[in-house]
Every structure is written in structure tokens, then in C-alpha cells.
Design a protein around this motif. Structure first.
Motif, PDB file in Angstrom:
ATOM      1  N   ALA A   2       0.832  -1.208   0.000  1.00 44.15           N
ATOM      2  CA  ALA A   2       0.000   0.000   0.000  1.00 44.15           C
ATOM      3  C   ALA A   2       0.868   1.260   0.000  1.00 44.15           C
ATOM      4  O   ALA A   2       0.602   2.216  -0.747  1.00 44.15           O
ATOM      5  CB  ALA A   2      -0.923  -0.009   1.210  1.00 44.15           C
ATOM      6  N   ILE A   3       1.917   1.260   0.828  1.00 48.10           N
ATOM      7  CA  ILE A   3       2.814   2.425   0.873  1.00 48.10           C
ATOM      8  C   ILE A   3       3.521   2.596  -0.471  1.00 48.10           C
ATOM      9  O   ILE A   3       3.654   3.711  -0.986  1.00 48.10           O
ATOM     10  CB  ILE A   3       3.847   2.268   2.004  1.00 48.10           C
ATOM     11  CG1 ILE A   3       3.158   2.230   3.363  1.00 48.10           C
ATOM     12  CG2 ILE A   3       4.850   3.424   1.967  1.00 48.10           C
ATOM     13  CD1 ILE A   3       4.095   1.865   4.511  1.00 48.10           C
ATOM     14  N   ALA A   4       3.970   1.481  -1.042  1.00 46.82           N
ATOM     15  CA  ALA A   4       4.691   1.540  -2.318  1.00 46.82           C
ATOM     16  C   ALA A   4       3.788   2.042  -3.440  1.00 46.82           C
ATOM     17  O   ALA A   4       4.216   2.835  -4.286  1.00 46.82           O
ATOM     18  CB  ALA A   4       5.249   0.166  -2.662  1.00 46.82           C
ATOM     19  N   ARG A   5       2.542   1.585  -3.444  1.00 45.57           N
ATOM     20  CA  ARG A   5       1.613   2.063  -4.482  1.00 45.57           C
ATOM     21  C   ARG A   5       1.368   3.560  -4.335  1.00 45.57           C
ATOM     22  O   ARG A   5       1.303   4.291  -5.328  1.00 45.57           O
ATOM     23  CB  ARG A   5       0.291   1.291  -4.404  1.00 45.57           C
ATOM     24  CG  ARG A   5       0.352  -0.116  -4.979  1.00 45.57           C
ATOM     25  CD  ARG A   5      -1.047  -0.685  -5.190  1.00 45.57           C
ATOM     26  NE  ARG A   5      -1.786  -0.781  -3.933  1.00 45.57           N
ATOM     27  CZ  ARG A   5      -1.776  -1.852  -3.138  1.00 45.57           C
ATOM     28  NH1 ARG A   5      -1.038  -2.911  -3.461  1.00 45.57           N
ATOM     29  NH2 ARG A   5      -2.490  -1.873  -2.025  1.00 45.57           N
ATOM     30  N   TYR A   6       1.239   3.998  -3.094  1.00 49.90           N
ATOM     31  CA  TYR A   6       1.051   5.424  -2.852  1.00 49.90           C
ATOM     32  C   TYR A   6       2.281   6.211  -3.320  1.00 49.90           C
ATOM     33  O   TYR A   6       2.158   7.256  -3.970  1.00 49.90           O
ATOM     34  CB  TYR A   6       0.793   5.673  -1.366  1.00 49.90           C
ATOM     35  CG  TYR A   6       0.650   7.137  -1.020  1.00 49.90           C
ATOM     36  CD1 TYR A   6      -0.468   7.859  -1.419  1.00 49.90           C
ATOM     37  CD2 TYR A   6       1.651   7.798  -0.306  1.00 49.90           C
ATOM     38  CE1 TYR A   6      -0.593   9.206  -1.109  1.00 49.90           C
ATOM     39  CE2 TYR A   6       1.532   9.143   0.009  1.00 49.90           C
ATOM     40  CZ  TYR A   6       0.408   9.843  -0.398  1.00 49.90           C
ATOM     41  OH  TYR A   6       0.294  11.176  -0.101  1.00 49.90           O
ATOM     42  N   GLY A   7       3.464   5.697  -3.003  1.00 45.94           N
ATOM     43  CA  GLY A   7       4.692   6.357  -3.449  1.00 45.94           C
ATOM     44  C   GLY A   7       4.793   6.414  -4.964  1.00 45.94           C
ATOM     45  O   GLY A   7       5.229   7.423  -5.533  1.00 45.94           O
ATOM     46  N   ARG A   8       4.371   5.337  -5.609  1.00 42.64           N
ATOM     47  CA  ARG A   8       4.384   5.314  -7.077  1.00 42.64           C
ATOM     48  C   ARG A   8       3.455   6.386  -7.638  1.00 42.64           C
ATOM     49  O   ARG A   8       3.808   7.099  -8.584  1.00 42.64           O
ATOM     50  CB  ARG A   8       3.952   3.931  -7.558  1.00 42.64           C
ATOM     51  CG  ARG A   8       3.990   3.734  -9.067  1.00 42.64           C
ATOM     52  CD  ARG A   8       3.415   2.378  -9.417  1.00 42.64           C
ATOM     53  NE  ARG A   8       2.032   2.258  -8.956  1.00 42.64           N
ATOM     54  CZ  ARG A   8       1.396   1.093  -8.795  1.00 42.64           C
ATOM     55  NH1 ARG A   8       2.024  -0.046  -9.018  1.00 42.64           N
ATOM     56  NH2 ARG A   8       0.140   1.069  -8.392  1.00 42.64           N
ATOM     57  N   ASP A   9       2.273   6.524  -7.036  1.00 45.14           N
ATOM     58  CA  ASP A   9       1.317   7.533  -7.508  1.00 45.14           C
ATOM     59  C   ASP A   9       1.833   8.952  -7.252  1.00 45.14           C
ATOM     60  O   ASP A   9       1.661   9.850  -8.085  1.00 45.14           O
ATOM     61  CB  ASP A   9      -0.036   7.341  -6.812  1.00 45.14           C
ATOM     62  CG  ASP A   9      -0.732   6.054  -7.238  1.00 45.14           C
ATOM     63  OD1 ASP A   9      -0.334   5.478  -8.273  1.00 45.14           O
ATOM     64  OD2 ASP A   9      -1.663   5.614  -6.529  1.00 45.14           O
ATOM     65  N   VAL A  10       2.469   9.147  -6.096  1.00 45.43           N
ATOM     66  CA  VAL A  10       3.000  10.472  -5.754  1.00 45.43           C
ATOM     67  C   VAL A  10       4.100  10.881  -6.731  1.00 45.43           C
ATOM     68  O   VAL A  10       4.120  12.015  -7.237  1.00 45.43           O
ATOM     69  CB  VAL A  10       3.535  10.489  -4.304  1.00 45.43           C
ATOM     70  CG1 VAL A  10       4.403  11.724  -4.054  1.00 45.43           C
ATOM     71  CG2 VAL A  10       2.378  10.471  -3.324  1.00 45.43           C
ATOM     72  N   THR A  11       5.020   9.961  -7.005  1.00 43.03           N
ATOM     73  CA  THR A  11       6.115  10.305  -7.919  1.00 43.03           C
ATOM     74  C   THR A  11       5.604  10.528  -9.343  1.00 43.03           C
ATOM     75  O   THR A  11       6.099  11.416 -10.045  1.00 43.03           O
ATOM     76  CB  THR A  11       7.189   9.202  -7.922  1.00 43.03           C
ATOM     77  OG1 THR A  11       6.565   7.923  -8.133  1.00 43.03           O
ATOM     78  CG2 THR A  11       7.938   9.173  -6.604  1.00 43.03           C
TER      79      THR A  11
END
Length: 208
Positions: free
Chosen positions: A110-119
Motif C-alpha cells: 500500500a505504501i509503495a503504491r502510494y509512493g508510485r502515484d506520488v512520484t
């Protein structure tokens, strides 16, 4: 009563005036007036040129300010996400139950997906910035950094998914590739800092 062609006069007694001879006046501009007029014209052109340069400088200043603002916003969001994911990765899992390990992997995903969306979001904004030519290298380096970081987050997410599928080999491989992508991100940030300093100082970019 008729009209005498030599002295035209209508019946009402009003005489039609004759058109006077038209003389074209000679243009007599003395030298001082001519030079003054030329000087005023040159001054007006100079004002326009200076005004154009100032307007261009003001526009470029606005472009740089917008670019740096977008980078700052990007870094602020990235640091928050990275703090979360780095703390999560460093959390020991040896003493966790199977259910707790699964929950840990889902949280990582979940954190990684959020980071992917943010970047991806910030990459779109920074890449769309119109910047002066001197800042093109800094912009390119920062976009490259975001691309590498986006790849790192994607790989961390894939690692978590592989773990949930009990494909531990794939999970470890993705973690290793994510680390490589993170190092590429750090290298691109170093390039960005170097390019930015050169642009601000008006100097050539030193070799890496």
C-alpha cells in the motif's frame, strides 16, 4: 436671369468663390530638429528593447520560481513516503506470525503504491514546467530522478505482491532491483544539484 460665365453669379446674388491657387509648402527641417527627432526615435527603440529584455528576465524568473516550487513540493511529499517505507522495511519480521507477516507485506504494498502515484503525479508537473535553457539540465535530471524513484516504488510493490504469493525468490529479486533503482534516484538527485548550482551561478556544468 442668366449667369455670366465670366462672373458666375446665381440669381440670388451670391457669388461662388473661386478656389485659390494651392501651393505645396517646402519642407524646411533644420539639422538640429532632424537630429533631435532621430535621437527621440533611437531612444524609443532602446526603451522598447530594454523593456523586452526586462520582460523576458521577469518571465524567466517566474519560470524558475515555479520550477523550484514544484521540486520543493515534490521533495516534501517524497520524504514523507520514504520515511514510511524505510521504517517499514527496517522493521524486523523474524518474530512475526504468518498472519502478521502477510499484513506487513500488504502494508508495504500500500505504501509503495502510494509512493508510485506520488512520484508519477510530481513527475508530470515538473516535466511540464517551461524553464529557461540554463535550467533544462536540472529539470531533466530531476525528472530522471522521479522516474527512478517511481520504478523503486513499483518494484517494492511487486516484491510485496510476490511475498503474498509465497514467491520468495521473486520477492527478493524485486527488493534487490528496487535498491538499484533507489541508488539511480540518488545519483540523479546529485546530478540535479550540480546542474542547479551551475544554472544559478551561470557557469558550465562540471563533469560528474
Amino acid at each position: 436671369m442668366g449667369m455670366d460665365p465670366d462672373s458666375p453669379e446665381p440669381s440670388g446674388g451670391l457669388k461662388i468663390p473661386k478656389l485659390p491657387d494651392l501651393k505645396i509648402p517646402k519642407l524646411a527641417v533644420d539639422r538640429r530638429k532632424a537630429l533631435t527627432a532621430a535621437g527621440v526615435a533611437v531612444a524609443a527603440i532602446a526603451v522598447l528593447l530594454v523593456g523586452g529584455v526586462l520582460a523576458m528576465s521577469y518571465t524567466e524568473g517566474q519560470q524558475v520560481a515555479a520550477f523550484e516550487s514544484h521540486v520543493a513540493a515534490s521533495e516534501a511529499d517524497i520524504f514523507l513516503v520514504y520515511d514510511k517505507i524505510s521504517a517499514h522495511i527496517r522493521t524486523p519480521t523474524n518474530d512475526l506470525s504468518v498472519a502478521e507477516c502477510d499484513a506487513h507485506a500488504r502494508e508495504l504494498a500500500a505504501i509503495a503504491r502510494y509512493g508510485r502515484d506520488v512520484t508519477a503525479y510530481h513527475r508530470q508537473i515538473v516535466a511540464a514546467d517551461a524553464v529557461p535553457e540554463a535550467y533544462a539540465g536540472a529539470q531533466s535530471a530531476y525528472v530522471r530522478a522521479l522516474d527512478n524513484l517511481n520504478r523503486a516504488f513499483t518494484l517494492w510493490s511487486s516484491a510485496a505482491g510476490a511475498y503474498e504469493m509465497h514467491d520468495y525468490f521473486a520477492a527478493n529479486r524485486n527488493i534487490g532491483e528496487a535498491d538499484s533503482a533507489w541508488r539511480a534516484y540518488a545519483a540523479a538527485i546529485t546530478d540535479y544539484d550540480r546542474e542547479l548550482r551551475a544554472a544559478e551561478e551561470g557557469a558550465e556544468v562540471p563533469p560528474a
